[in-house]
Design a protein around this motif. Sequence first.
Motif, PDB file in Angstrom:
ATOM      1  N   ILE A 364       0.848  -1.202   0.000  1.00  0.00           N
ATOM      2  CA  ILE A 364       0.000   0.000   0.000  1.00  0.00           C
ATOM      3  C   ILE A 364       0.882   1.250   0.000  1.00  0.00           C
ATOM      4  CG2 ILE A 364      -1.693   1.323   1.342  1.00  0.00           C
ATOM      5  CD1 ILE A 364      -2.767  -1.435   2.367  1.00  0.00           C
ATOM      6  N   ILE A 365       1.886   1.251   0.863  1.00  0.00           N
ATOM      7  CA  ILE A 365       2.767   2.425   0.937  1.00  0.00           C
ATOM      8  C   ILE A 365       3.451   2.625  -0.417  1.00  0.00           C
ATOM      9  CG2 ILE A 365       4.860   3.370   2.024  1.00  0.00           C
ATOM     10  CD1 ILE A 365       2.544   3.346   3.976  1.00  0.00           C
ATOM     11  N   GLY A 366       3.881   1.506  -1.035  1.00  0.00           N
ATOM     12  CA  GLY A 366       4.545   1.602  -2.334  1.00  0.00           C
ATOM     13  C   GLY A 366       3.621   2.143  -3.408  1.00  0.00           C
ATOM     14  N   GLU A 367       2.337   1.819  -3.331  1.00  0.00           N
ATOM     15  CA  GLU A 367       1.425   2.162  -4.430  1.00  0.00           C
ATOM     16  C   GLU A 367       0.677   3.483  -4.214  1.00  0.00           C
ATOM     17  OE1 GLU A 367       0.790  -2.478  -5.854  1.00  0.00           O
ATOM     18  OE2 GLU A 367      -0.955  -1.352  -5.197  1.00  0.00           O
ATOM     19  N   VAL A 368       0.321   3.794  -2.964  1.00  0.00           N
ATOM     20  CA  VAL A 368      -0.458   5.027  -2.745  1.00  0.00           C
ATOM     21  C   VAL A 368       0.134   5.888  -1.632  1.00  0.00           C
ATOM     22  CG1 VAL A 368      -2.643   4.048  -3.572  1.00  0.00           C
ATOM     23  CG2 VAL A 368      -2.088   3.890  -1.153  1.00  0.00           C
ATOM     24  N   GLY A 369       1.391   5.630  -1.291  1.00  0.00           N
ATOM     25  CA  GLY A 369       2.001   6.239  -0.106  1.00  0.00           C
ATOM     26  C   GLY A 369       2.065   7.752  -0.146  1.00  0.00           C
ATOM     27  N   ALA A 370       1.986   8.365  -1.344  1.00  0.00           N
ATOM     28  CA  ALA A 370       2.102   9.827  -1.407  1.00  0.00           C
ATOM     29  C   ALA A 370       0.824  10.504  -0.915  1.00  0.00           C
ATOM     30  CB  ALA A 370       2.397  10.258  -2.840  1.00  0.00           C
ATOM     31  N   GLY A 371      -0.256   9.765  -0.798  1.00  0.00           N
ATOM     32  CA  GLY A 371      -1.518  10.371  -0.376  1.00  0.00           C
ATOM     33  C   GLY A 371      -2.132  11.191  -1.501  1.00  0.00           C
ATOM     34  N   SER A 372      -3.286  11.802  -1.229  1.00  0.00           N
ATOM     35  CA  SER A 372      -3.974  12.592  -2.255  1.00  0.00           C
ATOM     36  C   SER A 372      -4.840  13.624  -1.550  1.00  0.00           C
ATOM     37  CB  SER A 372      -4.850  11.680  -3.126  1.00  0.00           C
ATOM     38  OG  SER A 372      -5.975  11.288  -2.367  1.00  0.00           O
ATOM     39  N   ALA A 373      -5.652  14.302  -2.312  1.00  0.00           N
ATOM     40  CA  ALA A 373      -6.499  15.340  -1.704  1.00  0.00           C
ATOM     41  C   ALA A 373      -7.802  14.757  -1.148  1.00  0.00           C
ATOM     42  CB  ALA A 373      -6.797  16.409  -2.746  1.00  0.00           C
ATOM     43  N   LYS A 374      -7.930  13.448  -1.120  1.00  0.00           N
ATOM     44  CA  LYS A 374      -9.190  12.868  -0.622  1.00  0.00           C
ATOM     45  C   LYS A 374      -9.393  13.244   0.849  1.00  0.00           C
ATOM     46  CE  LYS A 374      -9.576   8.998  -3.816  1.00  0.00           C
ATOM     47  NZ  LYS A 374      -9.587   7.537  -3.962  1.00  0.00           N
ATOM     48  N   PRO A 375     -10.652  13.386   1.269  1.00  0.00           N
ATOM     49  CA  PRO A 375     -10.895  13.949   2.614  1.00  0.00           C
ATOM     50  C   PRO A 375     -10.574  13.001   3.769  1.00  0.00           C
ATOM     51  CG  PRO A 375     -12.974  13.373   1.533  1.00  0.00           C
ATOM     52  CD  PRO A 375     -11.892  13.191   0.505  1.00  0.00           C
ATOM     53  N   GLY A 376     -10.535  11.685   3.518  1.00  0.00           N
ATOM     54  CA  GLY A 376     -10.173  10.748   4.585  1.00  0.00           C
ATOM     55  C   GLY A 376     -11.173  10.777   5.733  1.00  0.00           C
ATOM     56  N   PRO A 377     -10.690  10.629   6.986  1.00  0.00           N
ATOM     57  CA  PRO A 377     -11.591  10.528   8.144  1.00  0.00           C
ATOM     58  C   PRO A 377     -12.601  11.664   8.240  1.00  0.00           C
ATOM     59  CG  PRO A 377      -9.364   9.934   8.782  1.00  0.00           C
ATOM     60  CD  PRO A 377      -9.281  10.406   7.371  1.00  0.00           C
ATOM     61  N   ASP A 378     -12.213  12.892   7.862  1.00  0.00           N
ATOM     62  CA  ASP A 378     -13.174  14.012   7.948  1.00  0.00           C
ATOM     63  C   ASP A 378     -14.349  13.764   7.006  1.00  0.00           C
ATOM     64  OD1 ASP A 378     -11.354  15.147   9.658  1.00  0.00           O
ATOM     65  OD2 ASP A 378     -10.375  16.314   8.075  1.00  0.00           O
ATOM     66  N   GLY A 379     -14.054  13.201   5.849  1.00  0.00           N
ATOM     67  CA  GLY A 379     -15.116  12.902   4.883  1.00  0.00           C
ATOM     68  C   GLY A 379     -16.052  11.835   5.431  1.00  0.00           C
ATOM     69  N   LEU A 380     -15.491  10.826   6.089  1.00  0.00           N
ATOM     70  CA  LEU A 380     -16.349   9.784   6.662  1.00  0.00           C
ATOM     71  C   LEU A 380     -17.230  10.388   7.755  1.00  0.00           C
ATOM     72  CD1 LEU A 380     -17.124   6.742   6.810  1.00  0.00           C
ATOM     73  CD2 LEU A 380     -15.596   6.618   8.776  1.00  0.00           C
ATOM     74  N   ASP A 381     -16.641  11.218   8.599  1.00  0.00           N
ATOM     75  CA  ASP A 381     -17.429  11.826   9.675  1.00  0.00           C
ATOM     76  C   ASP A 381     -18.613  12.607   9.099  1.00  0.00           C
ATOM     77  OD1 ASP A 381     -15.677  10.725  11.451  1.00  0.00           O
ATOM     78  OD2 ASP A 381     -14.631  12.587  11.937  1.00  0.00           O
ATOM     79  N   ARG A 382     -18.372  13.310   7.996  1.00  0.00           N
ATOM     80  CA  ARG A 382     -19.467  14.080   7.375  1.00  0.00           C
ATOM     81  C   ARG A 382     -20.557  13.143   6.858  1.00  0.00           C
ATOM     82  NH1 ARG A 382     -15.219  17.626   5.723  1.00  0.00           N
ATOM     83  NH2 ARG A 382     -14.920  16.546   3.738  1.00  0.00           N
ATOM     84  N   LEU A 383     -20.123  12.051   6.210  1.00  0.00           N
ATOM     85  CA  LEU A 383     -21.095  11.081   5.682  1.00  0.00           C
ATOM     86  C   LEU A 383     -21.947  10.494   6.812  1.00  0.00           C
ATOM     87  CD1 LEU A 383     -19.201   8.772   3.117  1.00  0.00           C
ATOM     88  CD2 LEU A 383     -21.240  10.164   2.693  1.00  0.00           C
ATOM     89  N   LEU A 384     -21.288  10.067   7.893  1.00  0.00           N
ATOM     90  CA  LEU A 384     -22.010   9.417   8.993  1.00  0.00           C
ATOM     91  C   LEU A 384     -22.956  10.402   9.664  1.00  0.00           C
ATOM     92  CD1 LEU A 384     -19.194   7.236  10.674  1.00  0.00           C
ATOM     93  CD2 LEU A 384     -20.934   6.518   9.011  1.00  0.00           C
ATOM     94  N   SER A 385     -22.460  11.624   9.866  1.00  0.00           N
ATOM     95  CA  SER A 385     -23.297  12.594  10.563  1.00  0.00           C
ATOM     96  C   SER A 385     -24.512  12.952   9.707  1.00  0.00           C
ATOM     97  CB  SER A 385     -22.405  13.769  10.952  1.00  0.00           C
ATOM     98  OG  SER A 385     -22.980  14.948  10.713  1.00  0.00           O
ATOM     99  N   ALA A 386     -24.328  13.068   8.385  1.00  0.00           N
ATOM    100  CA  ALA A 386     -25.472  13.383   7.507  1.00  0.00           C
ATOM    101  C   ALA A 386     -26.508  12.262   7.559  1.00  0.00           C
ATOM    102  CB  ALA A 386     -24.988  13.582   6.075  1.00  0.00           C
ATOM    103  N   ARG A 387     -26.068  11.042   7.850  1.00  0.00           N
ATOM    104  CA  ARG A 387     -26.997   9.903   7.862  1.00  0.00           C
ATOM    105  C   ARG A 387     -27.465   9.537   9.276  1.00  0.00           C
ATOM    106  NH1 ARG A 387     -23.810   6.781   2.965  1.00  0.00           N
ATOM    107  NH2 ARG A 387     -24.084   8.628   1.673  1.00  0.00           N
ATOM    108  N   GLY A 388     -27.054  10.307  10.240  1.00  0.00           N
ATOM    109  CA  GLY A 388     -27.499  10.043  11.619  1.00  0.00           C
ATOM    110  C   GLY A 388     -26.923   8.767  12.202  1.00  0.00           C
TER     111      GLY A 388
END
Length: 429
Positions: A364-388
């Motif tokens: 995983i580190i070799g293939e995507v280790g540089a990271g990206s602009a994806k929101p990660g945990p903050d994005g999940l928190d938004r999804l969960l909170s929007a769905r209660g």
Amino acid sequence: MVLSIAIVGAGPSAVYCAEALKTKSPDARIDVLDRLPTPYGLVRAGVAPDHQGTKAITRVFDRIVQKPGVRFLGNVTVGGDVTLDEIRGTYDAVVLATGATLDRRLGIPGEDLAGVIGSGAFVFWYNGHPDHVEAPADLAHVRSAVVIGNGNVAIDVARVLAKTPAEMSKSDIAPHAAAAIRGALISEIHIVGRRGPVEANFTFAELSELGRLGRCAPVVDAADLPADAGALPEAVRKAKEANLATLRAFAAADHAGKPLKLRFHFHAAPVAIIGRDRVEAVRFQRAAQTFELPADLVVTCIGYRCATLGGDAGAIRLDDARGTVSNVDGRVAGGLYAVGWAKRGPSGVIATNRPDSHAVADRIIGEVGAGSAKPGPDGLDRLLSARGIRAVSFGDWLKIDAVERAAAKDGAPRAKLVTFAELLAAAAR
Ligand code: NAP
């Protein structure tokens, strides 16, 4: 960019993957998601309840999931509350650590009769898995149980059925399962392998423990045992010889005084399960002959296979022959990986997962280790909170843990809460 990773499942392979990712990418943000409100997968729901020493690995896991940047989020169903596509759009990489949750089937007539249960369902029941609160069979009238398979799960199942309440008192068996087993009238357990004693997958510690049970005698026919283990690599041969010596000791022992007999049968392949409304017997083939064993309960301990996740949008294909998610060295698709039994199939002990998960983390580190602009945990928190959806945090799990420990009786480590409602109520205290 900070690398963000979601691990789906919170069992040993997930935790070891998080450990390695955190070591190799210290800033990474890692969410370990589980459908259940409780962490650690098979450590809680698979390892036998009387093997508390094995479960002590949770102390190591506790340190890993509390590292900065790692979160446990229970009560979140990927493929239900959020789709796999959404998770993949939110994190740089997603790791499937979803195990092999379905029982393999024998594929013989009578398999669907009442009283025939896969070991997955049976083990989840006695370990208090919230999906398996209902008894999978009526144990009240079971006198003869047949356990099919010659692996450690078969031994676990036979031993949990055979131990006295006193022998189980320091276990964390689910209270309802303890009561049902206590009320059963079992006098015979048959453990049946389709191959011989040398080919059996029992490990020495598990096999030899059967010789030390209070009311149960392991019964072996000495004529079934070969003189030696034959030509095998040295380490394997030694382990097999140790098992043969144990089986020889069982064959030579005096069984009088022990009311419950655990009978070993080898070279016997199941060909039919017989019964009118429920199981009455199992027919086996040995060489050119068939024979039947009476059975009020049959537990098939013949391995497991993976399930897909709901809403997986076709990214997950299953390899039916191996019982895994289709993958090449842990890679399922771009940014999607598998570890543990989802990767390699239902084999190995807890420790087997460490090097295996670490190797996938390297990939995983070799293939995507540089990271990206994806929101990660903050994005999940938004999804969960929007769905209660209220995720169960590690701190919430500690509240469940405290409630279970406080309710323990007679030297047991905990009295498990077994329904989602009870678990979520304890988490919300
Ligand atoms: P396993 O060791 O693979 O044993 C499965 C058994 O099922 C084998 O004896 C196999 O026979 C038999 N089998 C498969 N298909 C069958 C069929 N159609 N008819 C009759 N028999 C059939 O798997 P397991 O017992 O489920 O355990 C899974 C993993 O967890 C193993 O690595 C095990 O060691 C581990 N585990 C460890 C512990 C512990 O350390 N205390 C406890 C539980 C589990 P063949 O060999 O002929 O295929």
